[in-house]
Scaffold this motif. Structure first.
Motif, PDB file in Angstrom:
ATOM      1  N   HIS A  61       0.814  -1.215   0.000  1.00 15.67           N
ATOM      2  CA  HIS A  61       0.000   0.000   0.000  1.00 15.67           C
ATOM      3  C   HIS A  61       0.850   1.269   0.000  1.00 15.67           C
ATOM      4  O   HIS A  61       0.444   2.283  -0.570  1.00 15.67           O
ATOM      5  N   VAL A  62       2.010   1.211   0.646  1.00 15.84           N
ATOM      6  CA  VAL A  62       2.934   2.362   0.585  1.00 15.84           C
ATOM      7  C   VAL A  62       3.377   2.592  -0.853  1.00 15.84           C
ATOM      8  O   VAL A  62       3.438   3.736  -1.339  1.00 15.84           O
ATOM      9  N   PHE A  63       3.661   1.510  -1.565  1.00 11.52           N
ATOM     10  CA  PHE A  63       4.032   1.613  -2.982  1.00 11.52           C
ATOM     11  C   PHE A  63       2.877   2.189  -3.798  1.00 11.52           C
ATOM     12  O   PHE A  63       3.077   3.088  -4.632  1.00 11.52           O
ATOM     13  N   LEU A  64       1.657   1.686  -3.560  1.00 11.32           N
ATOM     14  CA  LEU A  64       0.483   2.184  -4.287  1.00 11.32           C
ATOM     15  C   LEU A  64       0.223   3.656  -3.996  1.00 11.32           C
ATOM     16  O   LEU A  64      -0.124   4.430  -4.891  1.00 11.32           O
ATOM     17  N   PHE A  65       0.408   4.041  -2.725  1.00 14.46           N
ATOM     18  CA  PHE A  65       0.250   5.453  -2.352  1.00 14.46           C
ATOM     19  C   PHE A  65       1.258   6.323  -3.099  1.00 14.46           C
ATOM     20  O   PHE A  65       0.912   7.392  -3.610  1.00 14.46           O
ATOM     21  N   SER A  66       2.509   5.853  -3.178  1.00 13.81           N
ATOM     22  CA  SER A  66       3.549   6.596  -3.905  1.00 13.81           C
ATOM     23  C   SER A  66       3.181   6.750  -5.380  1.00 13.81           C
ATOM     24  O   SER A  66       3.382   7.816  -5.976  1.00 13.81           O
ATOM     25  N   MET A  67       2.607   5.698  -5.969  1.00 20.80           N
ATOM     26  CA  MET A  67       2.181   5.739  -7.374  1.00 20.80           C
ATOM     27  C   MET A  67       1.059   6.754  -7.570  1.00 20.80           C
ATOM     28  O   MET A  67       1.064   7.527  -8.529  1.00 20.80           O
TER      29      MET A  67
ATOM     30  N   LEU B 100       0.442   9.361  -5.723  1.00 22.39           N
ATOM     31  CA  LEU B 100       1.012  10.703  -5.564  1.00 22.39           C
ATOM     32  C   LEU B 100       1.753  11.130  -6.832  1.00 22.39           C
ATOM     33  O   LEU B 100       1.637  12.284  -7.274  1.00 22.39           O
ATOM     34  N   MET B 101       2.491  10.212  -7.446  1.00 21.81           N
ATOM     35  CA  MET B 101       3.202  10.503  -8.698  1.00 21.81           C
ATOM     36  C   MET B 101       2.224  10.813  -9.824  1.00 21.81           C
ATOM     37  O   MET B 101       2.430  11.735 -10.613  1.00 21.81           O
ATOM     38  N   ILE B 102       1.147  10.029  -9.892  1.00 19.20           N
ATOM     39  CA  ILE B 102       0.120  10.256 -10.923  1.00 19.20           C
ATOM     40  C   ILE B 102      -0.529  11.620 -10.729  1.00 19.20           C
ATOM     41  O   ILE B 102      -0.753  12.355 -11.695  1.00 19.20           O
ATOM     42  N   PHE B 103      -0.810  11.978  -9.480  1.00 19.36           N
ATOM     43  CA  PHE B 103      -1.417  13.290  -9.199  1.00 19.36           C
ATOM     44  C   PHE B 103      -0.500  14.430  -9.617  1.00 19.36           C
ATOM     45  O   PHE B 103      -0.932  15.391 -10.273  1.00 19.36           O
ATOM     46  N   LEU B 104       0.793  14.336  -9.257  1.00 19.85           N
ATOM     47  CA  LEU B 104       1.753  15.385  -9.628  1.00 19.85           C
ATOM     48  C   LEU B 104       1.931  15.455 -11.148  1.00 19.85           C
ATOM     49  O   LEU B 104       2.023  16.554 -11.722  1.00 19.85           O
ATOM     50  N   THR B 105       1.938  14.289 -11.814  1.00 22.59           N
ATOM     51  CA  THR B 105       2.022  14.254 -13.276  1.00 22.59           C
ATOM     52  C   THR B 105       0.798  14.914 -13.891  1.00 22.59           C
ATOM     53  O   THR B 105       0.897  15.667 -14.865  1.00 22.59           O
ATOM     54  N   SER B 106      -0.376  14.640 -13.301  1.00 28.60           N
ATOM     55  CA  SER B 106      -1.626  15.243 -13.773  1.00 28.60           C
ATOM     56  C   SER B 106      -1.582  16.763 -13.665  1.00 28.60           C
ATOM     57  O   SER B 106      -1.963  17.481 -14.599  1.00 28.60           O
ATOM     58  N   LEU B 107      -1.110  17.263 -12.515  1.00 24.25           N
ATOM     59  CA  LEU B 107      -0.993  18.716 -12.321  1.00 24.25           C
ATOM     60  C   LEU B 107      -0.088  19.339 -13.378  1.00 24.25           C
ATOM     61  O   LEU B 107      -0.431  20.352 -14.003  1.00 24.25           O
TER      62      LEU B 107
ATOM     63  N   PRO C 125      -4.432  16.147  -1.976  1.00 18.69           N
ATOM     64  CA  PRO C 125      -3.590  16.680  -0.896  1.00 18.69           C
ATOM     65  C   PRO C 125      -4.099  16.332   0.498  1.00 18.69           C
ATOM     66  O   PRO C 125      -3.307  15.994   1.378  1.00 18.69           O
ATOM     67  N   LYS C 126      -5.421  16.396   0.707  1.00 17.45           N
ATOM     68  CA  LYS C 126      -5.983  16.039   2.015  1.00 17.45           C
ATOM     69  C   LYS C 126      -5.777  14.561   2.299  1.00 17.45           C
ATOM     70  O   LYS C 126      -5.406  14.165   3.423  1.00 17.45           O
ATOM     71  N   MET C 127      -6.007  13.718   1.282  1.00 19.14           N
ATOM     72  CA  MET C 127      -5.801  12.277   1.435  1.00 19.14           C
ATOM     73  C   MET C 127      -4.342  11.974   1.783  1.00 19.14           C
ATOM     74  O   MET C 127      -4.050  11.178   2.681  1.00 19.14           O
ATOM     75  N   ALA C 128      -3.415  12.632   1.075  1.00 24.79           N
ATOM     76  CA  ALA C 128      -1.985  12.405   1.302  1.00 24.79           C
ATOM     77  C   ALA C 128      -1.561  12.896   2.680  1.00 24.79           C
ATOM     78  O   ALA C 128      -0.787  12.221   3.383  1.00 24.79           O
TER      79      ALA C 128
ATOM     80  N   TYR D 292     -11.936   8.191 -11.320  1.00 21.99           N
ATOM     81  CA  TYR D 292     -12.339   9.464 -11.933  1.00 21.99           C
ATOM     82  C   TYR D 292     -11.807  10.698 -11.214  1.00 21.99           C
ATOM     83  O   TYR D 292     -11.874  11.797 -11.750  1.00 21.99           O
ATOM     84  N   THR D 293     -11.259  10.531 -10.007  1.00 22.32           N
ATOM     85  CA  THR D 293     -10.673  11.700  -9.337  1.00 22.32           C
ATOM     86  C   THR D 293      -9.156  11.779  -9.493  1.00 22.32           C
ATOM     87  O   THR D 293      -8.582  12.862  -9.406  1.00 22.32           O
ATOM     88  N   ILE D 294      -8.496  10.621  -9.711  1.00 23.57           N
ATOM     89  CA  ILE D 294      -7.026  10.593  -9.764  1.00 23.57           C
ATOM     90  C   ILE D 294      -6.502  10.216 -11.143  1.00 23.57           C
ATOM     91  O   ILE D 294      -5.607  10.881 -11.680  1.00 23.57           O
ATOM     92  N   PHE D 295      -7.068   9.165 -11.743  1.00 23.36           N
ATOM     93  CA  PHE D 295      -6.512   8.646 -13.006  1.00 23.36           C
ATOM     94  C   PHE D 295      -7.033   9.371 -14.256  1.00 23.36           C
ATOM     95  O   PHE D 295      -6.261   9.672 -15.158  1.00 23.36           O
ATOM     96  N   THR D 296      -8.337   9.658 -14.308  1.00 21.61           N
ATOM     97  CA  THR D 296      -8.888  10.331 -15.488  1.00 21.61           C
ATOM     98  C   THR D 296      -8.247  11.701 -15.738  1.00 21.61           C
ATOM     99  O   THR D 296      -7.934  12.023 -16.882  1.00 21.61           O
ATOM    100  N   PRO D 297      -8.019  12.533 -14.702  1.00 22.30           N
ATOM    101  CA  PRO D 297      -7.382  13.831 -14.961  1.00 22.30           C
ATOM    102  C   PRO D 297      -6.009  13.764 -15.621  1.00 22.30           C
ATOM    103  O   PRO D 297      -5.622  14.684 -16.338  1.00 22.30           O
ATOM    104  N   VAL D 298      -5.242  12.681 -15.380  1.00 22.14           N
ATOM    105  CA  VAL D 298      -3.936  12.573 -16.037  1.00 22.14           C
ATOM    106  C   VAL D 298      -4.072  12.006 -17.443  1.00 22.14           C
ATOM    107  O   VAL D 298      -3.234  12.248 -18.319  1.00 22.14           O
TER     108      VAL D 298
END
Length: 313
Positions: free
Chosen positions: A24-30, A32-39, A79-82, A278-284
């Motif tokens: 789950h730590v690995f999945l969380f890191s992924m 976070l990376m996807i979110f930053l890439t999306s931004l 950000p709140k989730m992280a 739809y909140t994390i993957f679709t935006p990227v």
């Protein structure tokens, strides 16, 4: 000490998406990376559309609004989730919860109407190319964009207010990673049949009506494309439209599952996975889909890189 306990009692508890196992730590890191890439990807899309005069058209203006909505959607949740995950906290205040519901529904609802506006834009460009400057003028484009934001905002305001007006007298533990109206309503101890009916009506207005307009537009586009004699023109039309349809399919499919699919056919775990999509993957995916298949965007990126980086090498 008493005040602290009182404050804790009125806060909601977000169970979250991950625990602290290595997987789950690995999945969380992924995530976070996807979110930053999306931004970064959506910010770059907005920058390119603003900087390149060739992209100053209604289609790309609408696309820039889509990128803005996607940036705000992810930023209202991840950000709140992280923070909760990294700090080991799970609480969220009722005001914070209401803000998340409002922003999510405003941006999600606005995106539904914006995608319908983009479908109309493609319909006019392909089916009525000579009349495109008249039928899709700047004034209409601004009206459609403003209308998308306003309709989303009204939906968000009504549903956020209605959701938080219910008494939550039992558990305040939300089995989700952000405050979403359906998850919160599971905790309400008052009768909420009327609200659920109201939510279905909102879903019909915010999801099914724009989706019907999109499907109607693309049915007419498909008929026009099949009549085209030029193979090159047909390929270009299919490339543009397939990108848009991919975005529509991903976004609407997941939202309809969450808001319109009967509860008996869904589990909480499924809801969380679909919501993450739809909140994390679709935006990227949106900027990637539009840029990889679009020569204009790739050309604008090349020019921007040459102007700002390559000339200094």
């Amino acid at each position: 000490m008493e005040d602290a306990n009182d404050t804790t009692e009125i806060n909601f508890i977000l169970v979250g998406l991950f625990n602290h196992t290595p997987t789950h730590v690995f999945l969380f890191s992924m995530v976070l990376m996807i979110f930053l890439t999306s931004l970064m990807a959506n910010a770059l899309m907005i920058l390119l559309i603003h900087e390149d005069p060739q992209l100053h058209t209604p289609m790309y203006f609408l696309l820039s609004q889509l990128s803005l909505m996607d940036m705000m959607l992810g930023s209202s949740i991840v950000p709140k989730m992280a923070t909760n995950y990294l700090m080991g906290t799970k609480s969220i205040s009722p005001a914070g919860c209401g803000t998340q519901i409002f922003l999510f529904l405003t941006l999600g609802g606005g995106e539904c109407f914006l995608l319908a506006a983009m479908a109309y834009d493609r319909y006019v460009a392909i089916c009525h190319p000579l009349r495109y400057p008249i039928l899709m003028n700047q004034k209409l484009c601004l009206h459609m964009t403003t209308g998308s934001w306003l309709l989303g905002g009204v939906d968000g305001l009504i549903q956020a207010g209605a959701t938080l007006s219910f008494p939550y007298c039992h558990s305040r533990e939300i089995n989700h990673f952000f405050c979403e109206a359906p998850s919160l309503m599971r905790l309400a101890c008052a009768e909420n049949i009327f609200f659920e009916f109201f939510m279905y009506v909102c879903c019909i207005l915010m999801l099914l009506i724009p989706l019907s307009l999109i499907l109607a537009s693309y049915s007419l586009i498909l008929a026009a494309v099949l009549r085209m004699k030029s193979t090159a023109a047909r390929k270009k039309a299919f490339a543009t439209c397939s990108s848009h349809l991919a975005v529509v399919g991903l976004f609407y499919g997941t939202l309809i599952f969450t808001y319109m699919w009967p509860k008996s056919y869904r589990s909480v775990a499924h809801d969380k996975v679909v919501s993450a999509f739809y909140t994390i993957f679709t935006p990227v995916l949106n900027p990637l889909i539009y840029s990889v298949r679009n020569k204009d965007v790739k050309g604008a990126l090349r020019k921007w890189l040459e102007k700002h980086f390559l000339q200094h090498l």
